[in-house]
Design a protein around this motif. Structure first.
Motif, PDB file in Angstrom:
ATOM      1  N   GLY A 141       0.780  -1.219   0.000  1.00 40.46           N
ATOM      2  CA  GLY A 141       0.000   0.000   0.000  1.00 40.46           C
ATOM      3  C   GLY A 141       0.818   1.278   0.000  1.00 40.46           C
ATOM      4  N   ARG A 142       2.073   1.177  -0.357  1.00 40.62           N
ATOM      5  CA  ARG A 142       2.932   2.358  -0.393  1.00 40.62           C
ATOM      6  C   ARG A 142       3.667   2.404  -1.729  1.00 40.62           C
ATOM      7  NH1 ARG A 142       3.135   4.404   4.757  1.00 40.62           N
ATOM      8  NH2 ARG A 142       4.705   5.902   4.125  1.00 40.62           N
ATOM      9  N   ARG A 159       2.201   6.876   0.960  1.00 44.90           N
ATOM     10  CA  ARG A 159       0.867   6.361   0.635  1.00 44.90           C
ATOM     11  C   ARG A 159       0.265   7.098  -0.547  1.00 44.90           C
ATOM     12  NH1 ARG A 159      -1.909   7.209   6.205  1.00 44.90           N
ATOM     13  NH2 ARG A 159      -3.723   6.189   5.255  1.00 44.90           N
ATOM     14  N   ARG A 283      -1.869   5.164  -6.295  1.00 42.10           N
ATOM     15  CA  ARG A 283      -1.161   5.890  -5.230  1.00 42.10           C
ATOM     16  C   ARG A 283      -0.421   7.124  -5.747  1.00 42.10           C
ATOM     17  NH1 ARG A 283      -2.593   4.448   0.058  1.00 42.10           N
ATOM     18  NH2 ARG A 283      -3.108   2.236   0.060  1.00 42.10           N
ATOM     19  N   ASP A 322      -6.339   5.482   1.851  1.00 42.36           N
ATOM     20  CA  ASP A 322      -6.327   4.060   1.534  1.00 42.36           C
ATOM     21  C   ASP A 322      -7.580   3.583   0.822  1.00 42.36           C
ATOM     22  OD1 ASP A 322      -3.785   3.710   2.728  1.00 42.36           O
ATOM     23  OD2 ASP A 322      -4.719   3.682   4.709  1.00 42.36           O
TER      24      ASP A 322
END
Length: 400
Positions: A141-142, A159, A283, A322
């Protein structure tokens, strides 16, 4: 260095710095990668004159930047005409119940105000001087970002990566986002000019086959000037002495604003349109000139970029970083404002330079319609003041 941040903004110019300030109370760990070292302003903060729409002024007030701008000058009237065409457009802010359509500020002064305000943002990490190299992929998630400074290359993870690094955006290229490019064949000269009589709050725009000649009222009894010339003549115009330069401006513009008696230094910029084919990647998001660099006719560039930044903050606040739909929602909200502003700017630039007899007639009819059709005038005024499409809440602060 292998730092982690919630948001990494690449670019410390007008839009990137404004975004960092707007995120001050978000509770997020924000970083900004800047090419300029501490104590120096980015090159964009030069002698250019920024025309801030009313909506932008409201937003800057809410961001506590406006009180730091001591040199803002109101635009109370707008006068536009085109060489060789009949008709003109004359607008007065009092007709729509406003004191001004917006204000003119010098880019350098705006940069200094942003720098002062950034000094109050405790949650901001500033990497400077540093250069964005690339973004290499996603994990957990980064997004991983490589930057370089005097000590070498480093990795940062985030993020959300924000590309606010201008028309030649390295972030856009690294994300693999294509952009369409159109060269208008014009070079724009920028300077300040002192008239025999001081400005009275009128912004003048005289359109011609090789670009606009615009005079924006400044606080210091000067006009901020933008003068378009054919690119092949740019070197010759740059070589003119002050007297010849003033004579050229007088010939292009006429005597509506009186006699021009002195000029400051000139700088020059190509008139090029660069539009990213999409605004987002996983992202990652593009803002301001990284997303769209437009012709300065109508003075919409920074105003559009600021609305980009403020809309992104609203979407982050509403959905969080997110939520996979956050960037999709952002792009959807920006679509109308972006499309209409791009169409207005590009349409005006192309139409004003077309010397065909049919187009001259259409332009003249358009000028007449803007002068005499109240509904059309209201629509153009609202758009020029920054109220186009889904407008961020900060832009409506204190709006009547």
């Amino acid at each position: 260095m292998h730092a982690q941040h919630d948001i990494v903004i690449v670019g410390g110019g007008l839009v990137g710095a404004s975004l960092a300030i707007a995120l001050e109370n978000s509770g997020l760990d924000v970083a900004m990668v800047e090419a300029a070292p501490p104590g120096a302003l980015p090159p964009v903060f030069d002698e250019r004159n920024l025309s801030l729409a009313e909506a932008s002024c409201h937003a800057l007030q809410a961001l506590k930047i406006w009180p730091l701008l001591q040199t803002a000058s109101p635009i109370r009237r707008i006068h536009a005409s085109r060489v060789g065409d009949f008709g003109r457009v004359s607008l007065d802010a009092s007709e729509v119940g406003r004191e001004a359509f917006g204000h003119v500020v010098i880019a350098r002064d705006f940069g200094e105000a942003l720098e002062k305000r950034l000094g109050d943002v405790a949650s901001l990490t500033r990497y400077r001087p540093a250069r964005f190299i690339d973004t290499q992929g996603l994990a957990d998630g980064r997004r991983e970002v490589r930057v370089a400074d005097a000590e070498g290359e480093h990795r940062i993870t985030t993020r959300l990566l924000v590309g606010a690094d201008g028309m030649k955006s390295a972030v856009r290229s690294s994300l693999g986002i294509d952009a369409t490019r159109h060269d208008y064949g014009q070079t724009l000269f920028v300077s300040r000019v002192r008239p025999q009589r001081p400005p009275d709050g009128t912004a003048w725009e005289r359109l011609g086959p090789h670009g606009p000649t615009a005079f924006l009222p400044r606080f210091d009894r000067h006009y901020g000037v933008v003068h378009g010339v054919p690119s092949e003549e740019a070197d010759a115009v740059a070589a003119l002495d002050e007297a010849a330069w003033l004579a050229r401006l007088q010939d292009a513009f006429g005597w509506r604003a009186g006699r021009f008696v002195a000029s400051g230094e000139r700088s020059r910029y190509p008139a090029v349109r660069v539009v990213a084919e999409r605004l987002t990647a996983p992202r990652a998001v593009l803002l301001g000139n990284a997303a769209q660099s437009i012709h300065p006719i109508g003075a919409q560039g920074f105003n559009l970029g600021l609305r980009d930044a403020l809309t992104l903050v609203e979407e982050i606040t509403a959905h969080g970083l997110d939520d996979a739909a956050m960037l999709e929602s952002y792009a959807a909200r920006r679509s109308e404002d972006r499309a209409r502003t791009l169409a207005f700017s590009d349409g005006m630039a192309r139409a004003s330079s077309n010397e065909g007899l049919a187009m001259r007639g259409l332009r003249s009819l358009g000028m007449a319609a803007l002068a005499n059709v109240p509904g059309l005038r209201a629509q153009v005024v609202a758009g020029g003041m920054g109220y186009r499409g889904d407008v961020p809440a900060m832009c409506r602060e204190n709006a009547q």
